[in-house]
Write a protein that holds these residues in place. Structure first.
Motif, PDB file in Angstrom:
ATOM      1  N   GLY A 122       0.746  -1.326  -0.310  1.00 29.70           N
ATOM      2  CA  GLY A 122       0.117   0.078   0.004  1.00 29.70           C
ATOM      3  C   GLY A 122       1.069   1.048  -0.363  1.00 29.70           C
ATOM      4  N   GLY A 123       0.152   2.514   0.400  1.00 34.92           N
ATOM      5  CA  GLY A 123       1.480   3.428   0.762  1.00 34.92           C
ATOM      6  C   GLY A 123       1.889   3.901  -0.593  1.00 34.92           C
ATOM      7  N   TRP A 124       2.851   4.566  -1.339  1.00 26.60           N
ATOM      8  CA  TRP A 124       3.669   4.465  -2.767  1.00 26.60           C
ATOM      9  C   TRP A 124       3.198   3.625  -3.236  1.00 26.60           C
ATOM     10  N   GLY A 125       2.977   2.371  -3.049  1.00 25.08           N
ATOM     11  CA  GLY A 125       3.137   0.975  -3.659  1.00 25.08           C
ATOM     12  C   GLY A 125       1.512   1.186  -4.951  1.00 25.08           C
ATOM     13  N   TRP A 126       0.637   2.365  -4.181  1.00 21.77           N
ATOM     14  CA  TRP A 126      -0.362   2.219  -5.135  1.00 21.77           C
ATOM     15  C   TRP A 126      -0.484   3.594  -6.157  1.00 21.77           C
ATOM     16  N   ALA A 127       0.597   4.024  -6.776  1.00 24.83           N
ATOM     17  CA  ALA A 127       1.427   5.002  -7.285  1.00 24.83           C
ATOM     18  C   ALA A 127       2.336   4.080  -7.968  1.00 24.83           C
ATOM     19  N   VAL A 128       2.936   3.230  -7.941  1.00 27.97           N
ATOM     20  CA  VAL A 128       3.704   2.031  -8.581  1.00 27.97           C
ATOM     21  C   VAL A 128       2.602   1.383  -9.140  1.00 27.97           C
ATOM     22  N   LEU A 129       1.297   0.971  -8.910  1.00 23.35           N
ATOM     23  CA  LEU A 129       0.302  -0.194  -9.664  1.00 23.35           C
ATOM     24  C   LEU A 129      -0.495   0.748 -10.540  1.00 23.35           C
ATOM     25  N   ALA A 130      -0.723   2.279 -10.165  1.00 23.66           N
ATOM     26  CA  ALA A 130      -1.085   3.623 -11.292  1.00 23.66           C
ATOM     27  C   ALA A 130       0.029   2.585 -11.885  1.00 23.66           C
ATOM     28  N   GLY A 131       1.203   3.319 -12.380  1.00 24.12           N
ATOM     29  CA  GLY A 131       1.886   3.211 -13.516  1.00 24.12           C
ATOM     30  C   GLY A 131       2.138   1.887 -14.215  1.00 24.12           C
ATOM     31  N   CYS A 132       2.246   1.308 -13.040  1.00 25.31           N
ATOM     32  CA  CYS A 132       2.845   0.352 -14.136  1.00 25.31           C
ATOM     33  C   CYS A 132       1.112  -0.783 -14.721  1.00 25.31           C
ATOM     34  N   LEU A 174       7.521  -4.704 -13.682  1.00 26.20           N
ATOM     35  CA  LEU A 174       6.708  -5.571 -13.548  1.00 26.20           C
ATOM     36  C   LEU A 174       7.230  -6.044 -12.054  1.00 26.20           C
ATOM     37  N   ILE A 175       8.889  -5.681 -12.154  1.00 27.12           N
ATOM     38  CA  ILE A 175       9.674  -5.867 -10.957  1.00 27.12           C
ATOM     39  C   ILE A 175       9.297  -4.996  -9.761  1.00 27.12           C
ATOM     40  N   MET A 176       9.008  -3.558 -10.093  1.00 29.45           N
ATOM     41  CA  MET A 176       8.729  -2.794  -8.859  1.00 29.45           C
ATOM     42  C   MET A 176       7.396  -2.641  -8.075  1.00 29.45           C
ATOM     43  N   LEU A 177       6.471  -3.674  -9.467  1.00 31.71           N
ATOM     44  CA  LEU A 177       5.286  -4.243  -8.614  1.00 31.71           C
ATOM     45  C   LEU A 177       5.580  -5.231  -7.058  1.00 31.71           C
ATOM     46  N   ASN A 178       6.026  -5.913  -8.214  1.00 32.97           N
ATOM     47  CA  ASN A 178       6.261  -7.179  -7.319  1.00 32.97           C
ATOM     48  C   ASN A 178       6.870  -7.095  -5.944  1.00 32.97           C
ATOM     49  N   ARG A 179       8.302  -5.958  -5.596  1.00 30.89           N
ATOM     50  CA  ARG A 179       8.587  -5.054  -4.658  1.00 30.89           C
ATOM     51  C   ARG A 179       8.013  -4.633  -3.167  1.00 30.89           C
ATOM     52  N   TYR A 180       6.616  -3.934  -4.008  1.00 28.59           N
ATOM     53  CA  TYR A 180       6.274  -3.091  -3.184  1.00 28.59           C
ATOM     54  C   TYR A 180       4.719  -3.807  -2.595  1.00 28.59           C
ATOM     55  N   PHE A 181       4.195  -4.700  -3.287  1.00 20.69           N
ATOM     56  CA  PHE A 181       3.768  -5.989  -2.855  1.00 20.69           C
ATOM     57  C   PHE A 181       3.956  -7.102  -2.550  1.00 20.69           C
ATOM     58  N   ALA A 201       9.476   7.702 -12.985  1.00 20.20           N
ATOM     59  CA  ALA A 201       9.094   8.983 -12.147  1.00 20.20           C
ATOM     60  C   ALA A 201       8.142   8.094 -10.998  1.00 20.20           C
ATOM     61  N   LEU A 202       7.552   7.453 -10.914  1.00 17.45           N
ATOM     62  CA  LEU A 202       6.361   6.934  -9.897  1.00 17.45           C
ATOM     63  C   LEU A 202       7.348   5.623  -8.864  1.00 17.45           C
ATOM     64  N   MET A 203       8.697   5.395  -9.646  1.00 21.98           N
ATOM     65  CA  MET A 203       9.450   4.113  -9.280  1.00 21.98           C
ATOM     66  C   MET A 203      10.220   4.394  -8.562  1.00 21.98           C
ATOM     67  N   LYS A 204       9.647   4.695  -7.146  1.00 16.99           N
ATOM     68  CA  LYS A 204      10.416   5.155  -6.359  1.00 16.99           C
ATOM     69  C   LYS A 204      11.468   3.710  -5.260  1.00 16.99           C
ATOM     70  N   PRO A 205      12.576   4.218  -5.173  1.00 20.00           N
ATOM     71  CA  PRO A 205      13.250   2.792  -4.891  1.00 20.00           C
ATOM     72  C   PRO A 205      13.107   2.203  -3.195  1.00 20.00           C
ATOM     73  N   LEU A 206      12.608   1.519  -3.207  1.00 19.99           N
ATOM     74  CA  LEU A 206      12.085   0.984  -1.826  1.00 19.99           C
ATOM     75  C   LEU A 206      13.285   1.556  -0.598  1.00 19.99           C
ATOM     76  N   VAL A 207      12.863   2.201   0.847  1.00 24.47           N
ATOM     77  CA  VAL A 207      13.974   2.883   1.247  1.00 24.47           C
ATOM     78  C   VAL A 207      13.554   2.363   3.330  1.00 24.47           C
ATOM     79  N   ALA A 208      14.846   1.717   3.311  1.00 23.87           N
ATOM     80  CA  ALA A 208      14.500   1.635   4.832  1.00 23.87           C
ATOM     81  C   ALA A 208      13.788   2.673   6.342  1.00 23.87           C
ATOM     82  N   PRO A 209      12.984   2.706   7.059  1.00 21.75           N
ATOM     83  CA  PRO A 209      12.560   3.798   7.838  1.00 21.75           C
ATOM     84  C   PRO A 209      13.539   3.849   8.614  1.00 21.75           C
ATOM     85  N   LYS A 210      13.835   5.060   9.102  1.00 24.67           N
ATOM     86  CA  LYS A 210      14.938   6.111  10.209  1.00 24.67           C
ATOM     87  C   LYS A 210      15.083   5.075  11.437  1.00 24.67           C
TER      88      LYS A 210
END
Length: 524
Positions: A18-28, A134-141, A195-204
């Motif tokens: 979820g979260g930014w993953g929905w933007a990734v889904l829209a791009g996909c 598809l690779i980014m979709l797999n990482r976000y969900f 541009a929507l395919m933001k890499p996953l970053v660990a929380p602070k």
């Protein structure tokens, strides 16, 4: 499904689902629509190209064929680039290539220029967008991945319903050159999706905890070999090999009915407009079939067995082709398109979900590239082979029968091989685990070892464990004895009267415990 891989989180970051993953889904969703619908939408311009360059219909058909060949055949190249540079940069460059190809094609002076600009350059650009998305979709969900795959796959029929009328409208108002130029501008939206395919970053919080382990991880990384740009080790996975073979057989016949159904309707004496409506019906059903199948595949009971659901979808599609080959009127073809749209949507929603489940996140970027390369060969052979069969028989029935048999065969291969080689293997390993005795005794737990150890190793392990266990028991008993002695010494005669026999028993008890500790019961 037996042999399903457990996803390895990229960089130690869990898929947010979820979260930014929905933007990734829209791009996909947009990228999938462009990638699958654009080669079909190009057929709108074929008549003008035939008139402009004085070529035949078969010559213009090569434009779509080259587009699809680039989309599938450049899979390994996309995998290498993604593993080297990441998804976002590759997609941004791919969007520029896709747009540049259409813009250059608007200035073409021969059909060869169209092949190079639209087929090669635009095809490469779409390929550089499709696979990384598809690779980014797999990482976000992860938990919601079946639904996400179904929704993104719905982009294909939606885009087809939009791009074909839009292409016809642009051609009527601006000609084919103006239409190519405007479509080139529209394809720049691929850069936006990239541009929507933001890499996953660990929380602070996670970063702070990981600072302490950085030095250790760096030393470990130096010892480890560098990651492969294209991981061929996926071929060691029996599940991946089975999937690749069955998918290649399926592609031979999967795309044949949509290509020939309109001509089939015309052959039965229907009008052109009425015949073209069949594809609209098929696409409309497909739009709803893909998300629905994604929801079903995400159910707790279904998801571990999604490979069998895909087998059912393929079998359903093949049987639909076999029955549709006997159609004799327009109503029969409408019914065929409804059921074909359902089964085609199910296959589209499940094919990459099953591949993700087989290889996992870590190897998916390499696996999808290799699978698409194998499918590219089948894509180039399937429709032309069906066309030759039609030229030889002059009967569409044989074309649909051949396509149905190929898809049914792929379903049988996938389900049967998975059941024989994957499920049985998993159950065999489970039986081995069941044969290991488990007790509540601490000594038995310490002595438990894998059954596959040989006799000498087992004997040595037992001796070592016996010594360690004996030492622990002796130490514990000695401590207890010392404690008992202190208690006895602290007892005052005036407060507690202890007869000589009882005192002698208390003093001897620790010594007996010491004697017992030298020869404890082993855990054999």
């Amino acid at each position: 499904m037996g042999g399903v891989a457990v996803d390895v989180d990229t960089g130690g970051v869990k898929a947010p689902d979820g979260g930014w993953g929905w933007a990734v889904l829209a791009g996909c969703f947009v990228i999938t629509g462009f990638s699958y619908a654009f080669p079909k939408a190009m057929s709108v311009f074929f008549k003008e190209l035939i008139r402009e360059f004085g070529v035949g219909y078969s010559d213009t058909a090569w434009i779509s064929s080259i587009l699809l060949a680039m989309l599938y055949g450049t899979g390994p190249l996309c995998s290498v680039l993604v593993n080297r540079f990441g998804c976002r940069p590759v997609m941004m460059v791919g969007g520029l290539f896709a747009s540049l190809g259409m813009i250059l094609a608007s200035f073409s002076t021969s059909i060869i220029h169209i092949y190079l600009c639209v087929g090669v350059i635009t095809g490469l650009g779409l390929a550089l967008n499709f696979q990384p998305s598809l690779i980014m979709l797999n990482r976000y969900f992860s938990e919601k991945r079946p639904l996400a795959n179904g929704l993104s796959a719905a982009g294909s029929p939606v885009a087809l319903c939009c791009l074909s009328p839009l292409g016809q409208l642009l051609q009527d108002h601006y000609g084919w050159r103006g239409g190519f130029l405007i479509l080139g501008g529209i394809l720049l939206n691929c850069c936006v999706c990239g541009a929507l395919m933001k890499p996953l970053v660990a929380p602070k919080t996670l970063k702070a905890k990981d600072l302490e382990k950085d030095s250790k991880e760096e030393t470990e990384k130096k010892k480890k070999p560098k990651a492969k740009l294209l991981d061929f080790s996926v071929f060691k996975d029996c599940g991946f090999v089975i999937y690749t073979v069955s998918a290649s057989i399926m592609v031979l016949g999967l795309f044949v009915p949509p290509v020939f159904v309109v001509s089939y309707a015309k052959e039965l004496g229907n009008e052109d407009t009425k015949s073209a409506l069949l594809l609209t019906i098929l696409g409309f059903i497909d739009i709803f079939a893909r998300p629905t199948c994604g929801v079903i595949a995400g159910l707790k009971w279904v998801r571990p067995r999604c490979v069998y659901l895909l087998s059912f979808a393929m079998l359903f599609n093949g049987i639909t082709d076999l029955v549709g080959s006997q159609a004799k009127d327009y109503v029969s073809l409408v019914v065929f398109c409804i059921f074909f749209g359902i089964s085609y949507g199910m296959v589209g929603a499940l094919q990459f979900e099953v591949l993700m489940a087989i290889v996992g996140t870590e190897k998916f970027s390499s696996a999808i590239g290799l699978v698409l390369l194998m499918e590219a060969i089948a894509v180039l052979v399937g429709p032309p082979g069906a066309g030759r069969l039609l030229d030889a028989t002059k009967n569409y029935m044989w074309v649909f029968l051949l396509a149905g048999c190929e898809v049914v065969l792929s379903a049988v291969v996938l389900a049967t091989c998975n059941f024989l080689f994957i499920s049985n293997k998993s159950s065999a390993s489970a039986d081995k685990l069941d044969n290991i005795p488990v007790t509540d005794n601490a000594n038995t737990e310490l002595c438990s070892k894998p059954a596959e150890m040989n006799d000498e190793e087992e004997k040595g392990e037992r001796e070592e464990l016996e010594k360690e266990t004996n030492k622990e028991v002796i130490k514990e008993l000695k401590d207890k004895a010392e404690t008992d002695k202190k208690k006895v010494a602290e007892v005052r005669p005036e407060s507690v009267t202890v007869d000589s026999q009882e005192k002698e028993r208390l003093l001897k008890e620790p010594q007996q415990n010491d004697d017992m500790g030298t020869n404890p019961e082993t855990c054999l």
